[in-house]
Design an enzyme around this catalytic site. Structure first.
Site, mmCIF file in Angstrom:
data_model
loop_
_atom_site.group_PDB
_atom_site.id
_atom_site.type_symbol
_atom_site.label_atom_id
_atom_site.label_comp_id
_atom_site.label_asym_id
_atom_site.label_seq_id
_atom_site.Cartn_x
_atom_site.Cartn_y
_atom_site.Cartn_z
ATOM 1 C CG PHE A 188 -3.412 11.905 0.286
ATOM 2 C CD1 PHE A 188 -3.489 11.951 1.666
ATOM 3 C CD2 PHE A 188 -3.142 10.672 -0.309
ATOM 4 C CE1 PHE A 188 -3.310 10.810 2.438
ATOM 5 C CE2 PHE A 188 -2.968 9.529 0.453
ATOM 6 C CZ PHE A 188 -3.053 9.598 1.830
ATOM 7 C CG HIS A 219 -2.883 3.561 6.075
ATOM 8 N ND1 HIS A 219 -3.291 3.683 7.380
ATOM 9 C CD2 HIS A 219 -3.130 4.767 5.514
ATOM 10 C CE1 HIS A 219 -3.776 4.902 7.587
ATOM 11 N NE2 HIS A 219 -3.684 5.576 6.476
ATOM 12 N NE ARG A 267 -9.978 8.735 2.965
ATOM 13 C CZ ARG A 267 -10.381 8.238 4.136
ATOM 14 N NH1 ARG A 267 -11.191 8.947 4.901
ATOM 15 N NH2 ARG A 267 -9.983 7.044 4.530
ATOM 16 N NE ARG A 313 -3.867 -2.520 -1.757
ATOM 17 C CZ ARG A 313 -4.143 -3.582 -1.010
ATOM 18 N NH1 ARG A 313 -3.168 -4.383 -0.627
ATOM 19 N NH2 ARG A 313 -5.379 -3.846 -0.651
ATOM 20 C CE1 TYR A 355 -9.125 6.561 0.477
ATOM 21 C CE2 TYR A 355 -8.480 4.503 1.507
ATOM 22 C CZ TYR A 355 -8.545 5.879 1.530
ATOM 23 O OH TYR A 355 -8.021 6.568 2.587
ATOM 24 C CG ASN A 382 -6.302 7.751 10.095
ATOM 25 O OD1 ASN A 382 -6.072 6.642 9.618
ATOM 26 N ND2 ASN A 382 -5.909 8.865 9.514
ATOM 27 N NE ARG A 396 -3.681 -3.931 6.236
ATOM 28 C CZ ARG A 396 -2.939 -2.836 6.009
ATOM 29 N NH1 ARG A 396 -3.491 -1.646 6.005
ATOM 30 N NH2 ARG A 396 -1.642 -2.947 5.785
ATOM 31 N NE ARG A 435 -3.799 -2.000 2.676
ATOM 32 C CZ ARG A 435 -3.781 -3.329 2.762
ATOM 33 N NH1 ARG A 435 -2.640 -3.984 2.779
ATOM 34 N NH2 ARG A 435 -4.907 -4.006 2.838
#
Ligand code: HDD
Length: 705
Positions: free
Chosen positions: A171, A85, A368, A379, A372, A158, A122, A82
């Site tokens: 970001f 994170h 966001r 990924r 994501y 968070n 997670r 990632r």
């Protein structure tokens, strides 16, 4: 010499049949219920120890499909970590509704009290790579996936309720600045460097978040002892279209707790996996961590009168202003079967909401929602990551999306489009205006422009409110943390620029940091874009004002030697069990010790491997000889001096005096946090005292600098 059948005589190791290869290595062979090893194609494997060769000392043959498949797969084991994170740890559990919100939202999961849905959580650090250490000073990710009956709902939060930036376009800059510097590739998992503080000093909107990460929230004792926040304002929407704003909070039943910085630094060396090991141990032992989900609910009228913009992710709404109402409980009760398959491949997306939950125009959240989904493609290698079991919904799902890498469930039958005229089951799924997700029909109009709302301009008032709401001990920790970080910054101008912002937050804080840095004179305060206001203190923002009333779930380290008092050890074992506390023995040998009554007790750690930073409180349970021996051992001495410096409660038998003396714990160093265990009956009182977690009064004494 060739490997023959006679070289490979089966030998017995416990229940398993093993063979010895020519090199003496042992390996299991299939028998009874043990399955036969196969290739990925299902071909049984006869020999997994030797490649196919032309003769024992000859070249390996390309024909060896088993070897080639095995190495090919190994070569491709890693996926991109990632981008933030990267280091995380997950667990399964459930969410149970305790208060229905049926009058506020149509979200199915929030209707029926007592109903449970599966959950996966997670936790993570933000800046470090996958292999970095757990006790970095950092925000912690708290990402929750609820597998509801109407789809997966992700709350990607968070342990801090505000964020560094207001607009998602910043970001990448923020993340580049905090991660290791690109030319030298260090420092790893640390914000204490020039690039980070340079960016921060030029980004005043980060000041509120800076107060939070520089506070003890940045170094939690365990995932189990931290809060979670979804940060943004979301919307709840009822079936008839009524909207209510909502902020989500996860409150740990175990209470809040953090470590101190010097302890964090040492934990990272002693046990880089401190947080993941803690969660693993707790769940394996059946001590399931639990959080209460709470919501702050408010309407447009509140939003219009609130001092700040509810769309600004650098601001929170104090709990004293809008109380947090309990909604349900989240319990983690099962570790993953496989870390990669589940924790690594889990894909959280802020866009994953369910009917009855909707977004607001928070520009960070809007950004966001793009990021994501996009990152999962890279990924997880394709658009079918929802086919991976950890990401798949647990409710029925039907759609016409098909093909792509790793497709596991394409539409069945002839139809893969709609509208179609096949009718009935053959026609496949149809849209459903009653049941389906509908966006809240908010009126939107405006000029197309790159601007930020005026209402986002106050960057200091809430930072000041946070600082003022802390206890003196916590304020000192913030001063020390910022001083520590800026002392690692090589460029004096950056240090001074940060102090110029602190002056708008609290002059005492700015002065303390300036003194700590040795600044010759205070810089001018940075000109604020909006008047800084004095907000009332919010006790909910302090960890120490909200400490647990129990020592449950914590760990006591007992430094122990041969001849230790049996009765006191028994009392410790009994009291720890009753309080729900873990007891770990730290002995000169891992094999353990014999107590005064001759009972053999195995140790959990050997002295050099069990420093006191791994425990919440310590006991020195030594015999006279043992104390003399350990008084000459540097690790044992550190065990005591560190526990003392970290303001921990220390109990000791009178026999421990020589070690205490060597560690400097004599006369005026002794305080109420250092407790003598004269007899077994003193043990329960000691454990009760530990509920305060630390003897903070000692801290000021041990920090001359
Ligand atoms: Fe993010 C991962 C939390 C802002 C882009 N973020 C990620 C994770 C958490 C958060 C907990 C790890 C999820 C997991 O365990 O897999 N992020 C936050 C919070 C934010 C935030 C609380 C502010 C309120 N994030 C944020 C912004 C962007 C991203 C503004 C981009 C515009 N975040 C990502 C990402 C990650 C991610 C690059 C990396 C891995 C992943 O998503 O799955 O897309």
């Amino acid at each position: 010499m060739s490997t023959t059948d006679t070289d490979r005589k089966p030998v017995t190791l416990g229940e398993e049949k093993v063979q010895r290869g020519a090199g003496g290595e042992t390996h299991q062979t299939a028998h009874g219920d043990v399955p036969t090893l196969t290739t990925q194609q299902g071909v049984p494997v006869a020999d997994d120890q030797n490649t196919l060769k032309a003769g024992a000392r000859g070249p390996s043959l390309l024909e060896d499909f088993h070897f080639r498949e095995k190495i090919f797969h190994f070569d491709h084991e890693r996926i991109p970590e990632r981008v933030v994170h990267a280091r995380g740890y997950g667990a399964h559990g459930f969410f149970e509704l305790t208060h229905s919100l049926s009058d506020i939202t149509r979200a199915d999961v929030l209707q029926r009290v007592g109903e449970r849905v599966p959950a996966f959580v997670r936790f993570s650090t933000v800046a470090g790579s996958k292999g970095s250490f757990d006790l970095a000073r950092d925000a912690r990710g708290f990402a929750v996936k609820l597998y509801t009956k109407e789809g997966n709902w992700d709350l990607v939060g968070n342990n801090i309720p505000v964020f560094f930036i207001q607009d998602a376009i910043k970001f990448p800059d923020m993340v580049h600045a905090v991660k290791e510097e690109p030319d030298r590739a260090f420092p790893q998992a640390q914000s204490a460097h020039d690039n980070f503080w340079d960016f921060i000093s030029l980004t005043p909107e980060s000041m509120n978040m800076i107060m939070w990460v520089m506070s003890d929230r940045g170094i939690p004792r365990s995932f189990r002892f931290m809060e979670g926040f979804a940060v943004h304002t979301f919307r709840f929407v009822t079936a008839d279209g009524k909207s209510t704003f909502a902020k989500f909070h996860w409150k740990p039943k175990q209470g809040l707790q953090s470590v101190v910085w010097n302890e964090a630094v040492k934990i990272n060396g002693a046990d880089p996996d401190f947080h993941r090991r803690d969660l693993w141990n707790a769940i394996q032992a059946g001590n399931y961590p639990e959080w209460e989900l709470g919501v702050q609910l408010f309407d447009d009228e509140f939003a219009d009168t609130f001092d700040f913009d509810i769309l600004d992710a650098t601001k929170l709404i104090p709990e004293e202003l809008v109380p947090v109402q309990p909604v349900g409980r989240l319990v983690l009760d099962r570790m993953v079967d496989n870390f990669f398959a589940e924790t690594e491949q889990v894909a959280f997306c802020t866009q994953n909401v369910v009917p009855g939950i909707d977004f607001t125009n928070d520009p960070l959240l809007q950004g966001r929602n793009f990021s994501y989904l996009d990152t999962q493609l890279k990924r997880l290698g394709g658009p079918n990551f929802t086919h991976i079991p950890i990401n798949a919904p647990k409710c029925p799902f039907h759609h016409f999306q098909q093909d792509g890498h790793g497709a596991m469930h394409n539409p069945k039958g002839r139809v893969n489009y709609e509208p179609n005229s096949w009718g009935g089951e053959a026609g496949g799924p149809r849209e459903n205006p009653q049941k389906g997700f509908t966006s809240y029909p908010q009126n939107v109009e405006g000029r197309k422009e790159r601007v930020r709302s005026e209402k986002f301009a106050d960057h200091y008032s809430q930072a000041r409110q946070f600082y003022k709401s802390q206890t003196e001990v916590e304020q000192t920790h913030i001063q020390q943390a910022i001083t520590f970080e800026l002392s690692k910054v090589e460029t004096p101008a950056i240090r001074a620029r940060v102090v110029s912002h602190l002056l708008n937050i609290d002059t005492g804080l700015a002065q303390a940091v300036a003194d700590g840095l040795g600044l010759e004179k205070l810089p001018d305060a940075a000109p604020p874009a909006s008047k800084v206001i004095d907000l009332p203190e919010s006790p909910a923002l302090s960890i120490l004002k909200n400490g647990p009333k129990t020592f449950e779930g914590r760990k006591i380290g007992v430094l122990i030697t041969n001849g230790a008092d049996e009765a006191i050890l028994e009392a410790l074992e009994k009291t720890a069990k009753a309080e729900g506390v873990d007891l770990e023995l730290v002995a000169p040998q891992i094999g353990g010790i014999k107590t005064s009554s001759g009972r053999h007790v195995p140790a959990g750690q050997r002295v050099p491997g069990g420093p006191s930073v791994l425990y919440d409180a310590v006991v020195l349970l030594l015999s006279e000889d043992g104390a003399k021996q350990l008084a000459n051992d540097a690790d044992a001495k550190d065990f005591v001096t560190d526990a003392y410096a970290h303001a921990k409660f220390i109990a000791h038998v009178p026999e421990a005096a020589p070690l205490l003396k060597k560690a400097g714990l004599t006369d005026d160093a002794l305080d109420e946090g250092v407790i003598t265990l004269e007899k077994p009956s003193s043990v329960p009182e000691f454990v009760k005292t530990c509920r305060a977690l630390r003897f903070w009064q000692r801290e000021a004494k041990v920090h001359a600098v």
